[in-house]
Design a protein around this motif. Sequence first.
Motif, mmCIF file in Angstrom:
data_model
loop_
_atom_site.group_PDB
_atom_site.id
_atom_site.type_symbol
_atom_site.label_atom_id
_atom_site.label_comp_id
_atom_site.label_asym_id
_atom_site.label_seq_id
_atom_site.Cartn_x
_atom_site.Cartn_y
_atom_site.Cartn_z
ATOM 1 N N GLY A 68 -3.747 11.137 -8.878
ATOM 2 C CA GLY A 68 -4.117 9.803 -9.325
ATOM 3 C C GLY A 68 -4.982 9.064 -8.326
ATOM 4 N N THR A 69 -5.267 7.792 -8.668
ATOM 5 C CA THR A 69 -6.150 6.956 -7.852
ATOM 6 C C THR A 69 -5.448 5.658 -7.489
ATOM 7 O OG1 THR A 69 -8.111 7.828 -8.972
ATOM 8 C CG2 THR A 69 -8.373 5.755 -7.773
ATOM 9 N N VAL A 70 -5.568 5.268 -6.228
ATOM 10 C CA VAL A 70 -5.110 3.963 -5.760
ATOM 11 C C VAL A 70 -6.336 3.134 -5.405
ATOM 12 C CG1 VAL A 70 -3.864 2.706 -3.956
ATOM 13 C CG2 VAL A 70 -2.882 4.797 -4.937
ATOM 14 N N SER A 71 -6.409 1.943 -5.973
ATOM 15 C CA SER A 71 -7.522 1.025 -5.745
ATOM 16 C C SER A 71 -7.001 -0.203 -5.015
ATOM 17 C CB SER A 71 -8.139 0.627 -7.090
ATOM 18 O OG SER A 71 -9.096 -0.401 -6.938
ATOM 19 N N LEU A 72 -7.624 -0.532 -3.905
ATOM 20 C CA LEU A 72 -7.189 -1.677 -3.100
ATOM 21 C C LEU A 72 -8.077 -2.880 -3.392
ATOM 22 C CD1 LEU A 72 -6.576 -0.027 0.401
ATOM 23 C CD2 LEU A 72 -5.073 -0.120 -1.593
ATOM 24 N N SER A 73 -7.479 -3.912 -3.987
ATOM 25 C CA SER A 73 -8.159 -5.194 -4.167
ATOM 26 C C SER A 73 -7.660 -6.227 -3.175
ATOM 27 C CB SER A 73 -7.964 -5.712 -5.596
ATOM 28 O OG SER A 73 -8.632 -4.901 -6.523
ATOM 29 N N GLY A 74 -6.441 -6.031 -2.665
ATOM 30 C CA GLY A 74 -5.909 -6.932 -1.651
ATOM 31 C C GLY A 74 -6.623 -6.752 -0.337
ATOM 32 N N VAL A 75 -6.677 -7.819 0.463
ATOM 33 C CA VAL A 75 -7.397 -7.805 1.737
ATOM 34 C C VAL A 75 -6.507 -7.224 2.830
ATOM 35 C CG1 VAL A 75 -8.483 -9.245 3.500
ATOM 36 C CG2 VAL A 75 -8.798 -9.783 1.074
ATOM 37 N N ILE A 101 -4.426 12.361 -3.674
ATOM 38 C CA ILE A 101 -4.675 10.983 -4.098
ATOM 39 C C ILE A 101 -6.093 10.568 -3.733
ATOM 40 C CG2 ILE A 101 -4.037 8.572 -3.674
ATOM 41 C CD1 ILE A 101 -1.167 9.564 -3.226
ATOM 42 N N ALA A 102 -6.774 9.922 -4.667
ATOM 43 C CA ALA A 102 -8.059 9.291 -4.382
ATOM 44 C C ALA A 102 -7.802 7.826 -4.033
ATOM 45 C CB ALA A 102 -8.982 9.379 -5.593
ATOM 46 N N LEU A 103 -8.475 7.343 -2.992
ATOM 47 C CA LEU A 103 -8.281 5.975 -2.515
ATOM 48 C C LEU A 103 -9.626 5.276 -2.489
ATOM 49 C CD1 LEU A 103 -6.176 3.988 -1.267
ATOM 50 C CD2 LEU A 103 -6.818 4.905 0.976
ATOM 51 N N ARG A 104 -9.732 4.143 -3.220
ATOM 52 C CA ARG A 104 -10.965 3.357 -3.230
ATOM 53 C C ARG A 104 -10.656 1.920 -2.829
ATOM 54 N NH1 ARG A 104 -15.855 4.013 -7.095
ATOM 55 N NH2 ARG A 104 -16.684 3.066 -5.181
ATOM 56 N N MET A 105 -11.629 1.287 -2.191
ATOM 57 C CA MET A 105 -11.372 -0.057 -1.657
ATOM 58 C C MET A 105 -12.691 -0.733 -1.351
ATOM 59 S SD MET A 105 -10.162 1.094 2.157
ATOM 60 C CE MET A 105 -9.584 2.690 1.598
ATOM 61 N N GLY A 106 -12.611 -1.998 -0.953
ATOM 62 C CA GLY A 106 -13.794 -2.689 -0.464
ATOM 63 C C GLY A 106 -13.907 -4.108 -0.982
ATOM 64 N N GLN A 107 -14.659 -4.922 -0.218
ATOM 65 C CA GLN A 107 -14.984 -6.262 -0.677
ATOM 66 C C GLN A 107 -15.688 -6.171 -2.030
ATOM 67 O OE1 GLN A 107 -14.161 -9.029 0.830
ATOM 68 N NE2 GLN A 107 -14.398 -8.908 3.043
ATOM 69 N N CYS A 108 -15.498 -7.168 -2.849
ATOM 70 C CA CYS A 108 -16.075 -7.128 -4.186
ATOM 71 C C CYS A 108 -17.579 -7.401 -4.148
ATOM 72 C CB CYS A 108 -15.405 -8.153 -5.095
ATOM 73 S SG CYS A 108 -16.112 -8.168 -6.755
ATOM 74 N N ASN A 109 -18.329 -6.562 -4.842
ATOM 75 C CA ASN A 109 -19.773 -6.745 -4.994
ATOM 76 C C ASN A 109 -20.019 -7.628 -6.226
ATOM 77 O OD1 ASN A 109 -20.546 -4.825 -2.807
ATOM 78 N ND2 ASN A 109 -19.480 -3.390 -4.162
ATOM 79 N N VAL A 110 -19.791 -8.913 -6.046
ATOM 80 C CA VAL A 110 -19.767 -9.860 -7.162
ATOM 81 C C VAL A 110 -21.023 -9.764 -8.018
ATOM 82 C CG1 VAL A 110 -19.694 -12.310 -7.771
ATOM 83 C CG2 VAL A 110 -18.279 -11.449 -5.900
ATOM 84 N N HIS A 111 -22.179 -9.695 -7.369
ATOM 85 C CA HIS A 111 -23.450 -9.707 -8.100
ATOM 86 C C HIS A 111 -23.545 -8.537 -9.081
ATOM 87 C CE1 HIS A 111 -23.895 -11.779 -4.282
ATOM 88 N NE2 HIS A 111 -25.003 -12.365 -4.689
ATOM 89 N N LEU A 128 0.825 -1.202 0.000
ATOM 90 C CA LEU A 128 0.000 0.000 0.000
ATOM 91 C C LEU A 128 0.865 1.260 0.000
ATOM 92 C CD1 LEU A 128 -2.604 1.572 0.143
ATOM 93 C CD2 LEU A 128 -2.708 1.087 2.600
ATOM 94 N N HIS A 129 1.898 1.282 0.825
ATOM 95 C CA HIS A 129 2.784 2.443 0.850
ATOM 96 C C HIS A 129 3.484 2.633 -0.495
ATOM 97 C CE1 HIS A 129 2.710 3.878 5.078
ATOM 98 N NE2 HIS A 129 2.256 2.651 5.297
ATOM 99 N N LEU A 130 3.854 1.524 -1.127
ATOM 100 C CA LEU A 130 4.463 1.617 -2.450
ATOM 101 C C LEU A 130 3.474 2.208 -3.449
ATOM 102 C CD1 LEU A 130 6.704 1.052 -4.498
ATOM 103 C CD2 LEU A 130 5.856 -1.300 -4.674
ATOM 104 N N ALA A 131 2.227 1.765 -3.398
ATOM 105 C CA ALA A 131 1.209 2.285 -4.310
ATOM 106 C C ALA A 131 1.017 3.785 -4.119
ATOM 107 C CB ALA A 131 -0.115 1.549 -4.089
ATOM 108 N N LEU A 132 0.949 4.222 -2.879
ATOM 109 C CA LEU A 132 0.737 5.649 -2.598
ATOM 110 C C LEU A 132 1.930 6.485 -3.034
ATOM 111 C CD1 LEU A 132 -0.873 5.232 0.932
ATOM 112 C CD2 LEU A 132 -2.062 5.912 -1.177
ATOM 113 N N ASP A 133 3.114 5.934 -2.919
ATOM 114 C CA ASP A 133 4.316 6.648 -3.342
ATOM 115 C C ASP A 133 4.424 6.675 -4.861
ATOM 116 O OD1 ASP A 133 6.618 8.092 -3.014
ATOM 117 O OD2 ASP A 133 7.866 6.386 -2.417
#
Length: 448
Positions: free
Chosen positions: A360-367, A385-395, A349-354
Amino acid sequence: MVAAFPRYGSRGRVGGAEANGNAAYSVSTALVARCYLARVRDVQPLEVGSMLGEGRGMRALTWQGTGNVSVETVPDPGIEDPMDAIIRVTSTAICGSDLHLYNVLGPFLSKGDVLGHEPMGVVEEVGSGVANLAVGDRVVIPFVIACGECHMCRRGLTTQCETTQNRRTGTGADLYGYTELYGSVPGGQAEYLRVRRADANAYMVGQDLPDERYLFLSDILPTAWQGVQYANVPDGGTLAVLGLGPVGQFAARIGRHLGHRVIAVDPVPERRAMAERHGIETFDLADDLLDRLRDETEGRGPDSVVDAVGMEAHGNPGVEFVQKAVGILPDAAAKPLMQKAGVDRLAALHLALDLVQRGGTVSLSGVYAGAADPMPFISMFDKQIALRMGQCNVHHWRDELLPLVEDPADPLGVEDLVTHRVPLDRAPEMYETFMKKEDGCIKVVLEP
């Protein structure tokens, strides 16, 4: 490639009940009848607890302690609610987040809990309230259990379902095989699975293509798709993907499919080689990585970054020691530490933010888990920086993905991901292989 989908009819089912569906599932004393059912669509729905029988039990992968899983015989699942269905599992995968259960999240598991949340199979039994499924239908089961009708589900946020939400623990919707934080629901690394709210969750697919065309609709393909959508890559922009495990592989391929330039980072040569087969530019996790990637992006860094690593299994010996130490503490002491003491490994995560460019935008798919890790908020604010994340809404995503997995051209390469396909009884061995990244292991599929 996998073998052609097996024909239905090896073990039919009529009715069944179980004492309960909570964390005590593995010691439930309920017995379930079995008998042969012809493959027809006009089989009458079954009433709850319609029959009890000899209860021979099924084989399932169970959690026995930190770093210790085993395949055991456990009671068969049965119809407990009119909206339930029972499926015979034909394929079920090991997910990277299963490794967190294996190594880290022991305080939230009970000995004997059935793991797994990436299954598909054939419907063998339906409750009297199920309207859209019939015996013999081939279905993929999403890892999240949603009602499809509440405010959150109507917004497409099925992981926040207000019907199955875990208010006692302050967490989202129930998940299969994923700790007491998410309902202690028995998972899908087993011969059979009770599918709750089957009409809203079991996703019917075709009969002709191999399992691997459909299996990843259960979790990792929608997770990767959501991660790229959340990354908000501009037209003509560059997407960086950190981590080339299964989700990272798909995120990189999806980015390229959507027309973006994709660069990806992983220290494992076999993972980089797989990504390169799909036109992805790859980089090792070297000391000069930031400088090299900025050089590749006119000195700015990529427009968007997907962190597909999350809570790392290796690479930070100090925190790894803390995580493992917490895992062997008594539950009463361990749970608060896991939630509050900040034992995550945030290097990715720190690498992504750097790495991401300003604005830009950082999107977290890792848990991630834990709540006290330091975050570079000064830098994040300064870089806007914009930061988005969350469990996947599969449906929300699966209808969009279905044509891609059924496309004869296989544009996302769903048939080029699995490196190990083994019988369920070898699951404990494969957890170790997957965790240690040995034998070129990228994705494991189990055959019950």
